[in-house]
Design an enzyme around this catalytic site. Structure first.
Site, short mmCIF file in Angstrom:
data_model
loop_
_atom_site.label_atom_id
_atom_site.label_comp_id
_atom_site.label_asym_id
_atom_site.label_seq_id
_atom_site.Cartn_x
_atom_site.Cartn_y
_atom_site.Cartn_z
N CYS A 154 -1.38 -14.99 -7.55
CA CYS A 154 -2.39 -13.92 -7.55
C CYS A 154 -3.76 -14.47 -7.98
CB CYS A 154 -2.00 -12.79 -8.48
SG CYS A 154 -0.24 -12.51 -8.63
N ASP A 204 2.64 -10.20 -13.81
CA ASP A 204 3.68 -9.17 -13.75
C ASP A 204 4.84 -9.63 -12.88
OD1 ASP A 204 1.77 -7.83 -15.10
OD2 ASP A 204 1.59 -6.16 -13.70
N CYS A 215 -4.69 -10.57 -10.05
CA CYS A 215 -3.50 -9.83 -10.44
C CYS A 215 -3.88 -8.55 -11.20
CB CYS A 215 -2.63 -10.73 -11.31
SG CYS A 215 -0.95 -10.14 -11.49
N ASP A 216 -2.95 -7.60 -11.14
CA ASP A 216 -3.19 -6.21 -11.58
C ASP A 216 -4.18 -5.99 -12.72
OD1 ASP A 216 -0.99 -6.35 -9.94
OD2 ASP A 216 0.24 -5.01 -11.12
N LYS A 217 -3.88 -6.55 -13.89
CA LYS A 217 -4.67 -6.20 -15.07
C LYS A 217 -6.02 -6.89 -15.10
CE LYS A 217 -1.11 -5.40 -15.71
NZ LYS A 217 -0.22 -4.65 -14.79
N CYS A 269 -0.04 -9.59 -4.52
CA CYS A 269 1.09 -8.98 -3.81
C CYS A 269 0.59 -8.28 -2.54
CB CYS A 269 1.79 -7.99 -4.71
SG CYS A 269 2.56 -8.76 -6.12
N GLU A 272 6.53 -2.14 -17.01
CA GLU A 272 6.78 -1.55 -15.68
C GLU A 272 8.27 -1.67 -15.38
OE1 GLU A 272 4.24 -3.69 -13.02
OE2 GLU A 272 2.45 -2.59 -13.67
N SER A 323 5.63 -0.47 -11.54
CA SER A 323 4.89 -1.41 -10.72
C SER A 323 4.36 -0.66 -9.52
CB SER A 323 5.85 -2.49 -10.25
OG SER A 323 5.38 -3.07 -9.07
FE1 FES Z 1 -0.02 -10.30 -9.35
FE2 FES Z 1 1.35 -8.45 -7.90
S1 FES Z 1 2.07 -9.66 -9.56
S2 FES Z 1 -0.75 -8.99 -7.81
#
Ligand code: FES
Length: 535
Positions: free
Chosen positions: A41, A73, A114-116, A186, A432, A458
């Site tokens: 990511c 994650d 990535c997400d955060k 992702c 998650e 998630s």
């Molecule tokens: Fe990083 Fe999905 S785990 S964007």
């Protein structure tokens, strides 16, 4: 910071790094980079930051790059490590704020993937309020297995399928090897692609930033433009993070069927920008916004499909036909409607539905309330087949216990799986539950049971899964006093989540923690307030 005789020592340090007079006296642009070798990511961001820095130089500034952290994650999911995921959002925000304020940089280009890393960077921008542009790492391309597009979600679900004997080890291995073909976030509309899309509609990133894939040369172009834009703009983050911009973000989230984590993150960003946003705003907007794309996890498409269809602007174009958007300003000074007017539809490939033939007449998020969640709980309704469920509670005190119960086939049709003590304070860190939800899907129970938790999900979770139950068990939320066998009703149409039992406020203080988790537990607010740590 670098002008005048008394700042000679500060300049001496810059000279030690080879900066010339000319470079020292230009505007200094901080380039915060979440690049690392931890996760795909983030792994493309070194390349992108070089373009950002070239753009800054071309715009007449001096770039100063520094790194901040990521918790993956995708790697930590289903383990104790995941407790650090939401915590990392605060560390990212705090670290960017500290570096930029300490050295009084003039501008900020923030790179995230990535997400955060996205909300963390945006929270810092809102606090700092210096000219800022966000640049995304870009989505991963989908993998391919058995002639269909697959993503990391398929690997999680394959684990459940393998455990229930539906597939054998060689196929699980094939899926594992094929799902993630290279760098990027992702590939479905999970949390990272959701947050990148919402960042674009709010105007903190340049047009096309959310859907351009990580391996596209378009990322260098966006990076370079961002470096130049940040020096040319007079628009500040708090000019962008207006109430109207947050309404636009929630509207797009509803139309795309984005991740439930958007609720948590948008409220947190709004909090840092001193904008009052509540979970009820998500429900109000979602009721009137049609769902226009069918994206994974619940649907068929990946972010690359949306890019081929014109990206986020293609969705905005439809929404604007019914006046569902505000004409907010973007970081380039251009207004949102100007971006939309310039957009021309690619008719040869289009996954975005016309406003008159939507996938659903309602958006993808609903807020439920009732004696089990007096302050609210969040459910993703996008592509959800079942909107009502009533069944006996199966109560678990942590994610691992629930996962083992699914693995050992002790969860039965009609059960309501309750996972508590996983809230922001209780976990701590609000893990998650993807390992559990994917295992349920893999076992063929995805549409036959419901799951309720004070943790979160998630972006890759699908099915009737209710998260962010507030107040959480740790502070005595009613979920703490639920017992095995109590009847629980989830009625999405009526926005209700009700237990038949007489629930009491019974704090279920769980385990001692140390280090950053203990600091986090003592400071974090409830999920319904964005799980923030600033007052
Ligand atoms: Fe990083 Fe999905 S785990 S964007």
């Amino acid at each position: 910071m670098f002008k005048g005789e008394d700042r000679a020592p500060a300049r001496a340090f810059l000279r030690a790094m080879g900066l010339s007079d000319d470079q020292i006296y230009r505007r200094m642009v901080a380039v915060s980079n979440t690049w690392n070798e931890i996760t795909p990511c983030q792994s493309s961001l070194k390349r992108v930051s070089e373009s950002v820095k070239k753009g800054v130089v071309a715009g007449g500034g001096t770039p100063v790059e520094f790194g901040t952290i990521t918790v993956s994650d995708g790697i930590s999911m289903g383990t104790e490590g995941m407790k650090y995921s939401l915590v990392s959002r605060e560390i990212i925000a705090d670290s960017i704020e500290a570096v930029v304020r300490a050295h009084k940089y003039d501008c900020l280009v923030g790179l995230g993937g990535c997400d955060k890393t996205i909300p963390g960077t945006l929270m810092a921008m809102a606090r700092l309020n210096v000219p800022s542009v966000f640049v995304y790492a870009g989505s991963m391309l989908p993998g391919s297995h058995g002639g269909r597009d697959i993503t990391i979600q398929d690997v999680y679900e394959a684990v459940g399928a393998y455990q229930s004997g539906k597939i054998f080890k060689p196929e699980l291995e094939e899926i594992e090897r094929a799902a993630c073909p290279g760098a990027g976030t992702c590939a479905g509309l999970f949390t990272a692609n959701t947050m990148a899309s919402l960042t674009e509609v709010m105007g903190m990133s340049l047009e096309g930033d959310a859907s351009t894939s990580a391996v596209s040369s378009g990322r260098e172009e966006i990076g370079s433009k961002a470096g130049q834009t940040v020096l040319g703009t007079e628009i500040l983050p708090r000019d962008i993070f207006t109430w109207e911009a947050f309404e636009n973000a929630i509207t797009l989230d509803a139309a795309m069927g984005g991740s439930t984590n958007a609720v948590l993150h948008l409220i947190a960003i709004a909090h840092e920008a001193a904008v009052k946003l509540s979970i009820d705003d998500f429900d109000r907007i979602s009721r009137k916004v049609p769902q226009l794309v069918s994206m994974k996890p619940g649907g068929e498409h990946v972010m690359f499909d949306l890019h081929k269809s014109g990206g986020v602007t293609a969705v905005l174009k439809q929404l604007n036909r019914r006046n569902l958007l505000h004409n907010t300003v973007t970081v380039s000074g251009e207004h949102l409607f100007e971006r939309i007017e310039r957009y021309r539809q690619n008719v040869s490939y289009n996954i975005v539905r016309d406003l008159n033939t939507p996938i659903s007449h309602h958006g993808g998020i609903a807020i439920l309330k009732g004696n089990l969640a007096p302050e609210g709980a969040v459910v993703k309704t996008a592509n959800l087949k079942k909107l009502y469920h009533k069944g006996p509670a199966r109560v678990f005190e942590c994610e691992e216990d629930a996962f083992n119960a699914v693995k050992n086939d002790s969860i039965k049709e009609n059960d309501v799986v309750i996972i508590r003590n996983e809230g922001p304070k209780g976990g701590p860190g609000m893990r998650e539950m993807l390992a559990v939800t994917a295992a349920l899907v893999g076992k063929g129970l995805g549409e036959k049971v419901a799951l309720v938790t004070d943790g979160r999900f998630s972006g890759a979770t699908h099915g009737l899964m209710v998260g962010h139950v507030s107040p959480e068990a740790y502070v005595g939320g009613p979920i703490a006093s639920l017992c095995d066998g109590d009847s629980v009703m989830i009625d999405v149409g009526n926005r209700a989540i009700v237990a038949s039992a007489n629930l009491r406020n019974l704090p279920s203080k769980k385990g001692q923690v140390s280090g950053v988790l203990s600091k986090y537990r003592s400071m974090v607010s409830s999920a319904s307030n964005g799980a923030v740590t600033t007052g």
